[in-house]
Every structure is written in C-alpha cells, then in structure tokens.
Design a protein around this motif. Structure first.
Motif, PDB file in Angstrom:
ATOM      1  N   LEU A  47      -4.389  -2.985  14.410  1.00  0.00           N
ATOM      2  CA  LEU A  47      -5.166  -1.978  13.372  1.00  0.00           C
ATOM      3  C   LEU A  47      -6.634  -2.261  13.330  1.00  0.00           C
ATOM      4  CD1 LEU A  47      -2.534  -0.944  10.684  1.00  0.00           C
ATOM      5  CD2 LEU A  47      -3.274   0.708  12.559  1.00  0.00           C
ATOM      6  N   THR A  76      -7.944  -5.201  12.479  1.00  0.00           N
ATOM      7  CA  THR A  76      -8.274  -6.033  11.295  1.00  0.00           C
ATOM      8  C   THR A  76      -7.686  -7.419  11.509  1.00  0.00           C
ATOM      9  OG1 THR A  76      -7.833  -3.851   9.804  1.00  0.00           O
ATOM     10  CG2 THR A  76      -7.697  -6.141   8.786  1.00  0.00           C
ATOM     11  N   PHE A  81      -4.997   3.376   7.390  1.00  0.00           N
ATOM     12  CA  PHE A  81      -5.394   1.960   7.252  1.00  0.00           C
ATOM     13  C   PHE A  81      -6.724   1.769   8.149  1.00  0.00           C
ATOM     14  CE2 PHE A  81      -5.351  -2.399   7.927  1.00  0.00           C
ATOM     15  CZ  PHE A  81      -5.362  -2.951   6.716  1.00  0.00           C
ATOM     16  N   LYS A  82      -6.302   2.184   9.560  1.00  0.00           N
ATOM     17  CA  LYS A  82      -7.426   1.744  10.419  1.00  0.00           C
ATOM     18  C   LYS A  82      -8.735   2.439  10.083  1.00  0.00           C
ATOM     19  CE  LYS A  82      -6.652   0.852  14.787  1.00  0.00           C
ATOM     20  NZ  LYS A  82      -6.702   1.405  16.268  1.00  0.00           N
ATOM     21  N   ALA A  88     -10.325   0.569   6.787  1.00  0.00           N
ATOM     22  CA  ALA A  88     -10.888  -0.491   7.359  1.00  0.00           C
ATOM     23  C   ALA A  88     -11.920  -0.545   7.878  1.00  0.00           C
ATOM     24  CB  ALA A  88      -9.564  -1.492   8.004  1.00  0.00           C
ATOM     25  N   GLN A  89     -12.398   0.314   8.647  1.00  0.00           N
ATOM     26  CA  GLN A  89     -13.534   0.579   9.555  1.00  0.00           C
ATOM     27  C   GLN A  89     -14.699   1.182   8.692  1.00  0.00           C
ATOM     28  OE1 GLN A  89     -11.931   1.875  13.173  1.00  0.00           O
ATOM     29  NE2 GLN A  89     -11.717  -0.005  14.066  1.00  0.00           N
ATOM     30  N   ARG A 131       0.698   6.377  11.697  1.00  0.00           N
ATOM     31  CA  ARG A 131      -0.196   5.356  11.391  1.00  0.00           C
ATOM     32  C   ARG A 131      -0.838   5.006  12.670  1.00  0.00           C
ATOM     33  NH1 ARG A 131       1.030  -0.436   8.886  1.00  0.00           N
ATOM     34  NH2 ARG A 131       2.088  -0.586  11.035  1.00  0.00           N
ATOM     35  N   TYR A 141     -13.768  -7.686   1.984  1.00  0.00           N
ATOM     36  CA  TYR A 141     -12.960  -6.719   1.268  1.00  0.00           C
ATOM     37  C   TYR A 141     -12.757  -7.119  -0.295  1.00  0.00           C
ATOM     38  CZ  TYR A 141     -11.032  -5.895   5.903  1.00  0.00           C
ATOM     39  OH  TYR A 141     -10.996  -5.485   7.207  1.00  0.00           O
ATOM     40  N   LEU A 193       0.923  -1.208  -0.134  1.00  0.00           N
ATOM     41  CA  LEU A 193       0.039  -0.141   0.066  1.00  0.00           C
ATOM     42  C   LEU A 193       0.931   1.323  -0.009  1.00  0.00           C
ATOM     43  CD1 LEU A 193      -2.606  -1.023   2.779  1.00  0.00           C
ATOM     44  CD2 LEU A 193      -2.990  -1.216   0.148  1.00  0.00           C
TER      45      LEU A 193
END
Lengths: 259, 261
Positions: B137, B139, A108-109, A112-113, A158, B42, A100
């Motif tokens: 994170l 995930t 990212f977090k 992702a959410q 991050r 995803y 990425l």
C-alpha cells in the motif's frame, strides 16, 4: 503468449532459495497486459514466493523481473514506490489492519498518500464497499467483527480502491465455502474488467482458476512446467497439470511425505 | 585441551551472535531515526503512541512511585537511626527518587506494559501479513510503525518520570509526617534544600534513553518475530527481558558518565 507485444510482467530465470531449500529454480513467465493470469501449484511449489518477488517483498537470488519493460532491480526507491502506487494486492487472509476501522482500511493508500481527506475517504470507502457488495455501514466496523467472506470482500475493496493497473490475488477463495468462493471470484472478475487491470492470481482451487483466469501457468518444483488458456485446465495433455487439475493421487506429482 | 577449545569456540560463537544482534538493532534504530527526518510524518500515529505510553502507563508508574517513596522513607529511617542520622531521610528519598528510582522503575514498568504491547502488536502484524500489506500500500513499515513509536517513547517517559518524582517524594513525605514524626514543613525544607536541578535533569535524561530503549526493543522484537502465535509470544518475552536488562545496564553507564568524578 506475449503475442509480439511487451508483456505487462516478464519473469526470466527467477531463482530463490532459503538456506539449502531451493524454492524458485529459474521461473520464466510472461503475463499479458489487461489479462488475468492464474498461477497454479501445490503447497510449497513456489507460487507465493514468486508473487512476493514481483511485489518486492522478497529479494530474488537471481533472475529478471520486468514490469512494462522496466527491470525492477534497477528502480530507485522512489521509482519502486511509484510502481507500488499502481499495484493492488489481496492477501490470502485479508491482512486487514486490526487497529483501523474498515473504511480506513479500504482507503488506506489514498489517505497515506494524502490523495484524499478523511471526510472524502469515508464517502470513497462507501462507494468501493458497494462495488464488492457490502453496505456502507460495514465501513464503521472493525475487521475483527467481520466474517471470513466479508474480510475477503474488504480486502478486495482495499486492493481496488486506488484503481491500480496491476492486481495480485493470493489464494482468493481459500477458507471460504464454495458459494462464497464463487461470489468472490465473480467480484474479482467484475473489478478487474471494470478497471481494465492486469490480474495475477495464485491458487490451487481449480474451479476458481477457471472462473477468474484468461491464462494459466503451472509451477512445479520451482519451475513453470506449463502455460496455456485457463479454459483448457483439466484437458491440457500435460500429465502434471491434468493430475493437479483432477486431484488424482496417482501420477507424476508425488507428495513428499516425511517419515 | 579439546574441552578448552570447545569452550573457547562456544564463547566465540556466542560473542559473534551478540555482536551481530547488536549491529542489527543499531541499523534498525538508525533507519527508524532517519525516517523521523524525512516526510511523510504520521502525527496521528505519534499521538496515539504517546497517549498509550504516557497516559495509560500513568496509574502503574504512579503507584510504583508512591510505594517506593514510602518504603524508602521507612527503610532509610530505620537504617539511619543506628547512626543518629534520621534527619537525612528527606534528602535520601528525594535524591534516590529523582536520580535513580524514578527513571529506572518507570522504565521497567513501561517495559512490561509498552514493550510487550508493541512487540505483540507488531509481531501479530508480521505473522498475519499486515506488514507486507503496508509495503504493497505504498507505505514504509519502518516509517509507519516504528518511527512514531520511538519518538513517542523517548518523549513520554520523561513526562512519566516527572510525575513519578513528585509522587515518590510525596510518598516519603506521607510516611515521614504521619508515621515517623517529622514536621511537614521541616521535611519539605530538607527535601528541597539539598535538591539540585541536575538531580532532576539527569533523571529525565535517563528516562528519555530508557523510553527509547523500551520502544526500540518492543518494535525490533515484534518486527522480526515469526513462527505464528508461538513466535509472537517469544517476541513479547524477548522485548520485556532485553529492554529490562538494557535499562539496568545503560543506567550504570549513564550514571557513571553523569556522576563520576
């Protein structure tokens, strides 16, 4: 050290062994809310394992881990995930995702959410990268194109992007030159203060420990052998800590050499 | 007597190791499949893996299929000439390709490309703490890394096999018409006259199973790798070897289930 209030993180009797090797042998530690705790210790003393136990990456064999008074072993999967939402982590080697670009790593977090759109994430990444002293253009680079210091800064970005209230730092200055180490420490202090977060760092860099820590603890042979103010490191009166702080060969800590 | 006991104990230990490994892989697969049913999904990662498998494996699978079809036509022609049965070349080529060689060779090619690539990528993520980073994170690494790849492998390989079937038959037709003297129309008629839907469908079912096996072993070996660069190298080798053996073993089982009378 708890001062009569519930500590943010509380460890009691934390134990972990890998086969015959005992790594944690009953760790007891309180970490105050809104303060920065530095855990010191030599290589193989159990610092990283302690951190990984708190993060849920390693299952301890015995002992209690509480965050805000909640016993982590009793959390459901969803509750654990909710707790992780409030946690940020800076890994020793950055652990940035190679596949990425930097901006996606930083957000990212949030991505992702589904807390943010991809378009908004680019702007957010630029904002957070600025907080760690990086230009917005860095966001389009791949992690492989960054120097070690820049990777640490991106890792820090991050860790703070989702505005966590607990941040862990694993050897934040390892592998950096002294000036870059001081820069990263300064950024850590600024970010932690701005967020009002509780910080837990593990390091064996004494200069770094004094710069980023309010409190410090020394782990030796799987046990906490000293806790106190980070400012007193080097003159604690504890022979183990003082030898470690001064980096002396002679003293109660003997390096185990395999012959 | 002691030697016999030692041998038995050694065999027993090996059997326990194999069974323990098989159980661990089965649990790993079951967990990944459960993640396919539970959000978040995803889609972007699925598409990336699908393109990586289906599109970028196309050249190697296509070349393998064409040359296999050509060799099959030549071999069966020279062999069948001994029995004056040269006319069966087209049937042999199409049945061999669709039922057997298309899925097996595509599976083995993809095992070499994709199984190795997945094991190396996920293994590197393991040894550089990227998998731990995913957990911190919020995930789930199984949901993020394994589930999309498994689905992509299972769906992509049948597509590749459709292409391999067509190109394999074309390879046979090319040799049949240009070198062996068959008329083009007669060769194609012989190809399709005896071809049944089940011949093609059975190959596609095999391909889906092989795609699942290749991606599963690639992900499993990478996910459980350790020991730095050497560990990643071992994981990559293990992924290719184990998926190749499993493809051949499951091919026998599937063939026995589909075609035994």
């Amino acid at each position: 050290m708890s001062g009569g209030t519930t500590p943010k993180i509380r460890l009691r009797g934390l134990a972990k062994a890998f086969g015959p090797k005992v790594v944690l042998d009953g760790v007891d530690l309180d970490i105050r809310a809104g303060h920065s705790m530095v855990i010191l210790g030599g290589s193989g003393s159990g610092k990283s394992v302690t951190l990984k136990c708190i993060l849920g990456l390693i299952q301890p064999d015995a002992g209690l881990i509480e965050v805000d008074g909640q016993d982590l072993s009793k959390l459901t999967r969803r509750e654990r995930e909710a707790l992780n939402d409030r946690i940020g982590m800076l890994f020793q080697n950055g652990a940035l995702f190679d596949s990425l670009p930097v901006w996606e790593n930083v957000c990212f977090k949030l991505l992702a959410q589904r807390r943010i759109t991809r378009r908004a994430a680019r702007d957010k990444a630029a904002e957070v990268l600025a907080q760690v002293g990086l230009a917005a253009s860095v966001g389009d680079l791949s992690p492989a194109e960054l120097s070690g210091g820049m990777q640490k800064r991106v890792g820090l970005a991050r860790a703070i992007a989702a505005e966590p209230d607990i941040i862990f730092f694993d050897e934040p200055t390892t592998g950096l030159d002294p000036i870059m180490g001081a820069v990263i420490d300064g950024l850590i202090v600024d970010c932690v203060k701005r967020l009002g977060a509780t910080a837990v760092s593990i390091t064996h860099d004494m200069a770094s420990a004094r710069r980023i820590g309010d409190d410090a603890a020394m782990i030796h042979k799987g046990k906490i052998v000293w806790t106190g103010a980070a400012a007193t490191l080097g003159a604690t009166g504890n022979a183990l800590v003082d030898q470690f702080a001064k980096g002396e060969r002679e003293g109660p800590i003997q390096m185990e050499l395999r012959r | 007597m002691d030697r016999a006991l030692d041998l038995t104990a050694g065999l027993g230990r090996a059997a326990i190791l194999v069974l323990r490994g098989a159980g661990a892989v089965a649990l790993f697969a079951a967990e990944a499949l459960l993640h396919l049913l539970r959000p978040p999904f995803y889609g972007r990662l699925f598409l990336r893996a699908f393109v990586e498998i289906a599109w970028f494996s196309l050249p190697v699978v296509a070349l393998t299929a064409v040359f296999t079809g050509m060799v099959l036509a030549l071999q069966s022609y020279t062999g069948f000439a001994r029995f004056n049965a040269e006319g069966a070349v087209a049937n042999v080529v199409v049945l061999s390709i669709t039922r057997e060689l298309g899925p097996v060779l595509a599976g083995l090619m993809v095992a070499g490309r994709i199984g190795a690539a997945f094991a190396a990528e996920i293994g590197t993520m393991r040894v550089t703490d990227q998998i731990d980073a995913l957990t911190t994170l919020s995930t789930n690494p199984m949901k993020y890394l394994v589930a999309p790849r498994l689905l992509a492998g299972t769906l992509a390989l049948p597509l590749l096999v459709v292409v391999a079937d067509i190109l394999g038959v074309m390879g046979g037709w090319l040799i049949g018409t240009q070198q062996l003297g068959f008329a083009s129309g007669a060769y194609l008629k012989a190809t399709f006259d005896f071809l049944e839907t089940w011949d093609v469908v059975s190959g596609l079912i095999k391909a889906a199973v092989f795609g699942f096996i290749v991606t599963l072993m690639g992900c499993w070996c990478g996910y459980n790798s350790g020991g730095g660069a050497q560990g990643v190298g071992r994981a990559t080798t293990a992924a290719v070897v184990s998926s190749s053996i499993l493809i051949l073993a499951s091919d026998y089982v599937l063939t026995a289930m589909m075609f035994s009378r």
